[in-house]
Design a protein around this motif. Structure first.
Motif, PDB file in Angstrom:
ATOM      1  N   GLU A 171      -2.387  21.385  -3.636  1.00 52.06           N
ATOM      2  CA  GLU A 171      -1.112  21.505  -2.940  1.00 52.06           C
ATOM      3  C   GLU A 171      -0.822  20.265  -2.095  1.00 52.06           C
ATOM      4  OE1 GLU A 171      -1.082  25.075  -0.698  1.00 52.06           O
ATOM      5  OE2 GLU A 171      -1.195  26.395  -2.463  1.00 52.06           O
ATOM      6  N   SER A 172       0.472  19.998  -1.909  1.00 51.77           N
ATOM      7  CA  SER A 172       0.879  18.862  -1.066  1.00 51.77           C
ATOM      8  C   SER A 172       0.854  19.266   0.407  1.00 51.77           C
ATOM      9  CB  SER A 172       2.292  18.419  -1.461  1.00 51.77           C
ATOM     10  OG  SER A 172       3.212  19.471  -1.246  1.00 51.77           O
ATOM     11  N   LYS A 173       0.994  18.271   1.282  1.00 54.26           N
ATOM     12  CA  LYS A 173       0.974  18.507   2.725  1.00 54.26           C
ATOM     13  C   LYS A 173       2.397  18.506   3.271  1.00 54.26           C
ATOM     14  CE  LYS A 173      -3.551  16.308   3.257  1.00 54.26           C
ATOM     15  NZ  LYS A 173      -4.224  17.577   3.611  1.00 54.26           N
ATOM     16  N   ASN A 174       2.530  19.005   4.489  1.00 53.80           N
ATOM     17  CA  ASN A 174       3.840  18.954   5.141  1.00 53.80           C
ATOM     18  C   ASN A 174       4.097  17.532   5.610  1.00 53.80           C
ATOM     19  OD1 ASN A 174       4.369  21.718   4.869  1.00 53.80           O
ATOM     20  ND2 ASN A 174       3.128  22.202   6.675  1.00 53.80           N
ATOM     21  N   ALA A 175       5.242  16.995   5.264  1.00 55.98           N
ATOM     22  CA  ALA A 175       5.537  15.599   5.621  1.00 55.98           C
ATOM     23  C   ALA A 175       7.017  15.444   5.933  1.00 55.98           C
ATOM     24  CB  ALA A 175       5.146  14.687   4.458  1.00 55.98           C
ATOM     25  N   THR A 176       7.335  14.369   6.663  1.00 58.92           N
ATOM     26  CA  THR A 176       8.726  14.058   7.025  1.00 58.92           C
ATOM     27  C   THR A 176       8.966  12.566   6.855  1.00 58.92           C
ATOM     28  OG1 THR A 176       8.090  13.753   9.341  1.00 58.92           O
ATOM     29  CG2 THR A 176       8.864  15.950   8.681  1.00 58.92           C
ATOM     30  N   LEU A 177      10.203  12.177   7.025  1.00 57.31           N
ATOM     31  CA  LEU A 177      10.599  10.760   7.050  1.00 57.31           C
ATOM     32  C   LEU A 177      10.131  10.008   5.799  1.00 57.31           C
ATOM     33  CD1 LEU A 177       9.809   9.984  10.804  1.00 57.31           C
ATOM     34  CD2 LEU A 177      12.016  10.594   9.783  1.00 57.31           C
ATOM     35  N   PHE A 178      10.481  10.556   4.652  1.00 59.33           N
ATOM     36  CA  PHE A 178      10.160   9.877   3.383  1.00 59.33           C
ATOM     37  C   PHE A 178      11.018   8.626   3.247  1.00 59.33           C
ATOM     38  CE2 PHE A 178       8.857  14.241   2.607  1.00 59.33           C
ATOM     39  CZ  PHE A 178       7.667  14.080   1.919  1.00 59.33           C
ATOM     40  N   LYS A 179      10.393   7.556   2.766  1.00 59.04           N
ATOM     41  CA  LYS A 179      11.122   6.299   2.632  1.00 59.04           C
ATOM     42  C   LYS A 179      10.608   5.523   1.420  1.00 59.04           C
ATOM     43  CE  LYS A 179      12.190   2.007   5.124  1.00 59.04           C
ATOM     44  NZ  LYS A 179      11.925   1.213   6.340  1.00 59.04           N
ATOM     45  N   ASN A 180      11.553   4.979   0.660  1.00 59.07           N
ATOM     46  CA  ASN A 180      11.208   4.157  -0.501  1.00 59.07           C
ATOM     47  C   ASN A 180      11.211   2.691  -0.096  1.00 59.07           C
ATOM     48  OD1 ASN A 180      10.706   3.644  -3.328  1.00 59.07           O
ATOM     49  ND2 ASN A 180      12.815   2.901  -3.455  1.00 59.07           N
ATOM     50  N   ILE A 181      10.109   1.991  -0.348  1.00 56.73           N
ATOM     51  CA  ILE A 181       9.998   0.569  -0.018  1.00 56.73           C
ATOM     52  C   ILE A 181      10.171  -0.204  -1.326  1.00 56.73           C
ATOM     53  CG2 ILE A 181       8.563  -1.211   1.036  1.00 56.73           C
ATOM     54  CD1 ILE A 181       6.978   1.129   2.347  1.00 56.73           C
ATOM     55  N   VAL A 182      11.351  -0.782  -1.551  1.00 61.18           N
ATOM     56  CA  VAL A 182      11.729  -1.370  -2.832  1.00 61.18           C
ATOM     57  C   VAL A 182      10.715  -2.415  -3.303  1.00 61.18           C
ATOM     58  CG1 VAL A 182      13.516  -2.624  -4.085  1.00 61.18           C
ATOM     59  CG2 VAL A 182      14.151  -0.957  -2.328  1.00 61.18           C
ATOM     60  N   GLY A 183      10.247  -2.225  -4.509  1.00 58.51           N
ATOM     61  CA  GLY A 183       9.342  -3.191  -5.124  1.00 58.51           C
ATOM     62  C   GLY A 183       7.908  -3.111  -4.631  1.00 58.51           C
ATOM     63  N   LYS A 184       7.625  -2.192  -3.709  1.00 61.00           N
ATOM     64  CA  LYS A 184       6.275  -2.148  -3.142  1.00 61.00           C
ATOM     65  C   LYS A 184       5.661  -0.749  -3.175  1.00 61.00           C
ATOM     66  CE  LYS A 184       7.279  -5.981   0.035  1.00 61.00           C
ATOM     67  NZ  LYS A 184       7.384  -6.409   1.454  1.00 61.00           N
ATOM     68  N   GLY A 185       6.436   0.298  -2.846  1.00 62.51           N
ATOM     69  CA  GLY A 185       5.864   1.632  -2.839  1.00 62.51           C
ATOM     70  C   GLY A 185       6.685   2.617  -2.036  1.00 62.51           C
ATOM     71  N   VAL A 186       6.003   3.627  -1.445  1.00 69.39           N
ATOM     72  CA  VAL A 186       6.685   4.663  -0.655  1.00 69.39           C
ATOM     73  C   VAL A 186       5.890   4.938   0.624  1.00 69.39           C
ATOM     74  CG1 VAL A 186       7.763   5.806  -2.632  1.00 69.39           C
ATOM     75  CG2 VAL A 186       5.466   6.488  -1.919  1.00 69.39           C
ATOM     76  N   GLN A 187       6.532   5.593   1.589  1.00 70.91           N
ATOM     77  CA  GLN A 187       5.847   6.004   2.808  1.00 70.91           C
ATOM     78  C   GLN A 187       6.376   7.357   3.273  1.00 70.91           C
ATOM     79  OE1 GLN A 187       7.296   2.795   5.511  1.00 70.91           O
ATOM     80  NE2 GLN A 187       7.995   4.493   6.826  1.00 70.91           N
ATOM     81  N   ALA A 188       5.560   8.079   4.050  1.00 74.61           N
ATOM     82  CA  ALA A 188       5.972   9.358   4.640  1.00 74.61           C
ATOM     83  C   ALA A 188       5.092   9.628   5.850  1.00 74.61           C
ATOM     84  CB  ALA A 188       5.841  10.481   3.615  1.00 74.61           C
ATOM     85  N   THR A 189       5.583  10.447   6.749  1.00 77.92           N
ATOM     86  CA  THR A 189       4.834  10.780   7.960  1.00 77.92           C
ATOM     87  C   THR A 189       4.164  12.143   7.793  1.00 77.92           C
ATOM     88  OG1 THR A 189       6.378   9.512   9.318  1.00 77.92           O
ATOM     89  CG2 THR A 189       4.969  11.113  10.441  1.00 77.92           C
ATOM     90  N   ILE A 190       2.828  12.142   7.903  1.00 77.87           N
ATOM     91  CA  ILE A 190       2.052  13.386   7.789  1.00 77.87           C
ATOM     92  C   ILE A 190       1.283  13.578   9.093  1.00 77.87           C
ATOM     93  CG2 ILE A 190       0.270  14.603   6.483  1.00 77.87           C
ATOM     94  CD1 ILE A 190       0.911  12.773   4.108  1.00 77.87           C
ATOM     95  N   ASN A 191       1.525  14.697   9.749  1.00 77.96           N
ATOM     96  CA  ASN A 191       0.855  15.006  11.024  1.00 77.96           C
ATOM     97  C   ASN A 191       1.033  13.865  12.028  1.00 77.96           C
ATOM     98  OD1 ASN A 191      -0.029  17.485  10.035  1.00 77.96           O
ATOM     99  ND2 ASN A 191      -1.910  16.557   9.181  1.00 77.96           N
ATOM    100  N   GLY A 192       2.225  13.291  12.072  1.00 76.70           N
ATOM    101  CA  GLY A 192       2.539  12.261  13.055  1.00 76.70           C
ATOM    102  C   GLY A 192       2.060  10.875  12.685  1.00 76.70           C
ATOM    103  N   GLU A 193       1.378  10.690  11.541  1.00 78.53           N
ATOM    104  CA  GLU A 193       0.891   9.367  11.123  1.00 78.53           C
ATOM    105  C   GLU A 193       1.563   8.962   9.826  1.00 78.53           C
ATOM    106  OE1 GLU A 193      -3.313   6.905  10.546  1.00 78.53           O
ATOM    107  OE2 GLU A 193      -3.329   9.102  10.781  1.00 78.53           O
ATOM    108  N   ILE A 194       1.896   7.659   9.733  1.00 81.28           N
ATOM    109  CA  ILE A 194       2.575   7.159   8.533  1.00 81.28           C
ATOM    110  C   ILE A 194       1.536   6.824   7.459  1.00 81.28           C
ATOM    111  CG2 ILE A 194       4.082   5.367   7.596  1.00 81.28           C
ATOM    112  CD1 ILE A 194       5.271   5.015  10.376  1.00 81.28           C
ATOM    113  N   TYR A 195       1.740   7.374   6.276  1.00 83.69           N
ATOM    114  CA  TYR A 195       0.879   7.108   5.118  1.00 83.69           C
ATOM    115  C   TYR A 195       1.684   6.327   4.075  1.00 83.69           C
ATOM    116  CZ  TYR A 195      -2.614  10.429   6.856  1.00 83.69           C
ATOM    117  OH  TYR A 195      -3.578  11.087   7.593  1.00 83.69           O
ATOM    118  N   TYR A 196       0.959   5.499   3.325  1.00 82.31           N
ATOM    119  CA  TYR A 196       1.616   4.641   2.340  1.00 82.31           C
ATOM    120  C   TYR A 196       0.957   4.822   0.957  1.00 82.31           C
ATOM    121  CZ  TYR A 196       3.294   2.182   6.522  1.00 82.31           C
ATOM    122  OH  TYR A 196       3.874   1.862   7.726  1.00 82.31           O
TER     123      TYR A 196
END
Length: 807
Positions: free
Chosen positions: A557-582
């Motif tokens: 299962e996936s985790k609860n996350a917010t603030l999804f963002k696409n970084i063009v040409g490089k990847g993606v990011q999202a905030t999980i439990n207050g920390e940004i993951y890439y």
């Protein structure tokens, strides 16, 4: 649920057909008298031998008034003309003819009808029918195929008139309709044929016995004469009309031999000749039907009726009346009547009639199903996506029938040889009858007999049959195994192929990315995959989709996350439990100044193996990496191995990937060599290089993206034809299933076909020349001559029939 049954009204159908026929004639007349109304019309151009001819035609037509545009495609031999309403079509045709070429209108409506013809025992019979019907003013065009037993006629007179004219030649013609496959005609013809042969055989046997019992000679002569009439009526009648059509076929030669034998007093010989000839032709017809039935069996695969869901009811009606987007219901064990998409239910489908696959394929909502395939388990509801004439099985049947009617190079050569050989031997027979007795080298009776034997030997029946029966058998066998061979010429080409070039992506490989490696550094593998799922779930990138599918299949299962963002040409990011993951590539983490020394070599090694690497981490640490790669098909290694076993010298991979990836895939697939970093035009160069090395090259691709390479190769082979109409239309050979397992079988079948063709030709020639040599010493009797011809033809057919059973 209420179930009701309806059937199509024959009177309505007849009325519809009459209206259609009339409307076709009106449209034809309007078309022939029409002018160009700012519309594009297409013509087929005959006689162009180089691209400069196309330029000549374009310039010639451009000089005419009111021509807006004229384009000629040399490769397809098509002319497209656009003009205004004051330009006559006749002026276009006249101008092209003045330039030395001929054209025919491709969009002209023609009133063609197809007939099933019973009784043809060799190619000369087909030519006799063509010549006879061509002399009838109401017949505009006629084409008879001995291989398929079919006749296409464009005529203005009635069907009964055509049937009557064909019957004059001794053949039975039946108009083919959707509900008529001529099976009853064939059965009745077989029964009457054998009974007459048995009767005439008993008369001959009785006459032979009586001739040695002291009874007056007139009695056995009467019995022999009766046998000649019974067995000889058909060939003599056919011979009469063949001569009127200026055609020399087997009926003419055999009739002359039988009548001549009777005139010189050899009644027993004459009766034996026509009896053996009748028996031989009946056996030939029976054997030929087995090859023709190889395709007729395909026609019976799809049911003639379908159950339609209409509210809460099920209504049964003919498939011809089913409309697009109607929902049909298929119960377990039933055949699917039409192509469509499953809208309710799950099941397993036996697709062997289409793809040749022996293992049933699981199907669910949204999947495509094909007419003629078998619903193995669950009940399903299918939305119709193709009408009966457009289904995959209908296209296969149409293409295979067209393929069987096309002459292979060997067949065309044999036909040309026979057309020269037969009249020469016929003239030679007349000289044998006349010249020796004139110069007192023997009696008239002696040389007439030898001349008659030479007449019988003159017909190259076995030789003419040797190639078409083999090709029809092979193409029919291939169709049953999910391989569509588009013609005899391509079957012959496949038999001499020495190198096969494969496009990598989607051919040797699956053509879609799959997760291949997972390396977790600071987290457990399960935790790493959960984070990866969370980050990639909202991305539409193909690589992200493959990771999401992989993780979900593991039920993580996936985790609860917010603030999804696409970084063009490089990847993606999202905030999980207050920390940004890439999740992204090396460039993404290099820009964040994270130390990558401990993983850089591993990432580079994966890149060299043709894998795409996704790094998972935060701004302070690298948690792990996931690599994604296009995986090799499960059938590829087996197919490559099979090709080498059947004698393919070079198995080559063509790819646009880098050298490292190409090297790795080539090792895994066990191909002999590879060409890497190729653009589409570079693939053409690779094909030409193989050809310059002396190879006959086949190219295997998807029929669309690899079009230039497929066109350059000696033989184009497309995969996955069951789901791609373009592949079925463009390639020379189509593997209906989306895998390579049938390729070694196809090459083996082609080579076996070539071997049988050679066996048949040499056997026919040896028998023929042996008979010719035996004539002049007087050792060859008339009945031996008949056996040498009809017997050889039967052996040739039976030898070819072995291809129907080839696995």
């Amino acid at each position: 649920m209420t179930i009701t049954t309806t059937s199509g009204c024959n009177s309505n159908k007849l009325e519809n057909e009459t209206v259609t026929c009339c409307s076709s004639e009106v449209e034809n007349e309007q078309f022939n008298n029409a002018s160009l109304l700012n519309d594009k019309l297409e013509f087929r151009v005959h006689g162009m031998d180089c691209p400069s001819c196309a330029v000549t035609i374009e310039k010639g037509l451009s000089g005419l008034e009111n021509i807006q545009e004229a384009k000629v495609n040399y490769n397809t031999a098509k002319l497209q003309v656009v003009g205004n309403n004051t330009l006559s079509l006749d002026s276009v045709e006249n101008q092209v003819q003045k330039l030395g070429f001929k054209i025919e209108r491709l969009n002209q409506i023609k009133n063609y009808r197809t007939y099933d013809v019973v009784g043809m025992d060799c190619g000369s019979c087909a030519k006799s029918i063509e010549k006879h019907l061509s002399k009838i003013p109401a017949v505009n065009n006629v084409d008879v195929s001995f291989s398929t037993g079919r006749m296409k006629v464009e005529h203005e007179n009635s069907v009964d008139d055509i049937v009557s004219e064909v019957s004059k030649l001794g053949f039975k013609a039946t108009l083919l309709t959707d509900s008529n496959k001529s099976t009853e005609t064939m059965k009745s013809k077989k029964g009457s044929g054998y009974s007459l042969i048995a009767l005439s055989g008993m008369l001959i046997a009785l006459g032979f016995i009586i001739s040695y019992s002291g009874i007056p000679p007139i009695i056995p002569i009467i019995l022999y004469a009766m046998a000649i009439v019974i067995s000889g009526y058909k060939p003599v009648k056919s011979a009469y009309y063949a001569i009127k059509s200026r055609s020399l076929d087997m009926n003419v030669l055999m009739s002359a031999a039988a009548i001549g034998a009777a005139l010189i007093g050899e009644w027993f010989e004459g009766a034996t000749v026509v009896w053996l000839f009748s028996l031989g032709t009946t056996l030939q017809n029976s054997s030929m039907e087995k090859t023709r039935n190889s395709i007729r069996d395909l026609m019976d695969l799809a049911p003639s009726k379908a159950w339609i869901k209409f509210g809460s009811e099920l209504i049964q009606k003919p498939v011809e009346n089913v409309l697009m987007n109607e929902v049909i219901v298929i119960k377990p064990g039933d055949r699917i009547p039409l192509d469509g998409e499953i809208v309710q239910g799950e099941t397993s489908i036996n697709q062997a009639p289409i793809t040749g696959e022996s293992i049933p394929v699981d199907k669910k909502v949204g999947d495509t199903v094909y007419a003629g395939t078998i619903n193995e388990s669950g009940s399903i509801e299918v939305k119709v996506t193709k009408l009966v004439a457009d289904t995959t099985i209908a296209k296969i049947i149409h293409l295979v029938e067209e393929a069987q009617e096309q002459k292979a190079p060997t067949e065309a050569f044999i036909d040309k040889f026979a057309s020269i050989y037969t009249p020469i031997v016929f003239i030679l027979a007349l000289l044998v009858i006349v010249v020796p007795p004139v110069f007192n080298f023997g009696t008239w009776g002696e040389w007439v007999y030898r001349g008659l034997a030479l007449l019988v030997v003159a017909c190259p029946c076995a030789l003419v049959i040797s190639t078409p029966v083999t090709i029809v058998s092979a193409i029919g066998n291939a169709a049953k195994h999910g391989v569509l061979v588009k013609g005899g010429s391509f079957l012959e080409k496949a038999g001499v192929i020495s190198a096969i070039a494969f496009d990598k992506t989607g051919t040797l490989t699956e053509g879609k990315p799959n997760v291949s490696d997972i390396k977790a550094f600071t987290k457990s593998e399960k935790e790493l995959l959960s984070i990866a799922l969370t980050l990639e779930e909202y991305s539409t990138h193909p690589i992200a989709k493959s990771i999401v599918e992989f993780v979900k299949n593991k039920e993580i299962e996936s985790k609860n996350a917010t603030l999804f963002k696409n970084i063009v040409g490089k990847g993606v990011q999202a905030t999980i439990n207050g920390e940004i993951y890439y999740a992204g590539n090396l460039k993404l983490f290099e820009d964040m100044n994270i130390s990558l020394d401990h993983i850089r070599d591993k990432v580079q090694m994966m890149h060299n193996q043709g894998k795409t690497v996704v790094i998972i981490g935060t701004s302070s640490e690298i948690m792990g990496v996931i690599s994604v790669a296009d995986t090799v098909r499960s059938t590829t290694i087996q197919a490559v191995s099979g090709l080498k076993k059947v004698g393919i010298n070079q198995v080559v991979m063509l790819t646009g990937d880098n050298e490292g990836t190409a090297k790795m895939i080539s090792k895994e697939t066990r191909v002999d060599r590879y060409f890497a970093e190729l653009l589409p035009e570079d693939k053409v160069s690779a094909i030409k290089q193989l050809q310059n090395e002396g190879h006959q090259v086949a190219m295997v691709g998807d029929g669309i993206n690899d079009a230039p390479a497929l066109a350059t190769s000696d033989l184009g082979i497309a995969m996955g034809g069951a789901g791609t109409d373009t592949a079925m239309e463009t390639a020379d050979i189509v593997l209906m299933a989306d895998n390579l397992e049938k390729l070694p079988y196809t090459i083996k079948l082609s080579r076996k076909s070539l071997a049988i063709i050679k066996q048949n030709i040499w056997f026919s020639l040896i028998i023929k020349f042996a008979a010719l040599i035996l004539i002049f010493p007087g050792w060859l009797t008339l009945w031996m001559a008949v056996l040498s011809d009809t017997g050889a033809a039967i052996i040739v057919i039976l030898n070819s029939l072995r291809l129907l059973k080839k696995e």
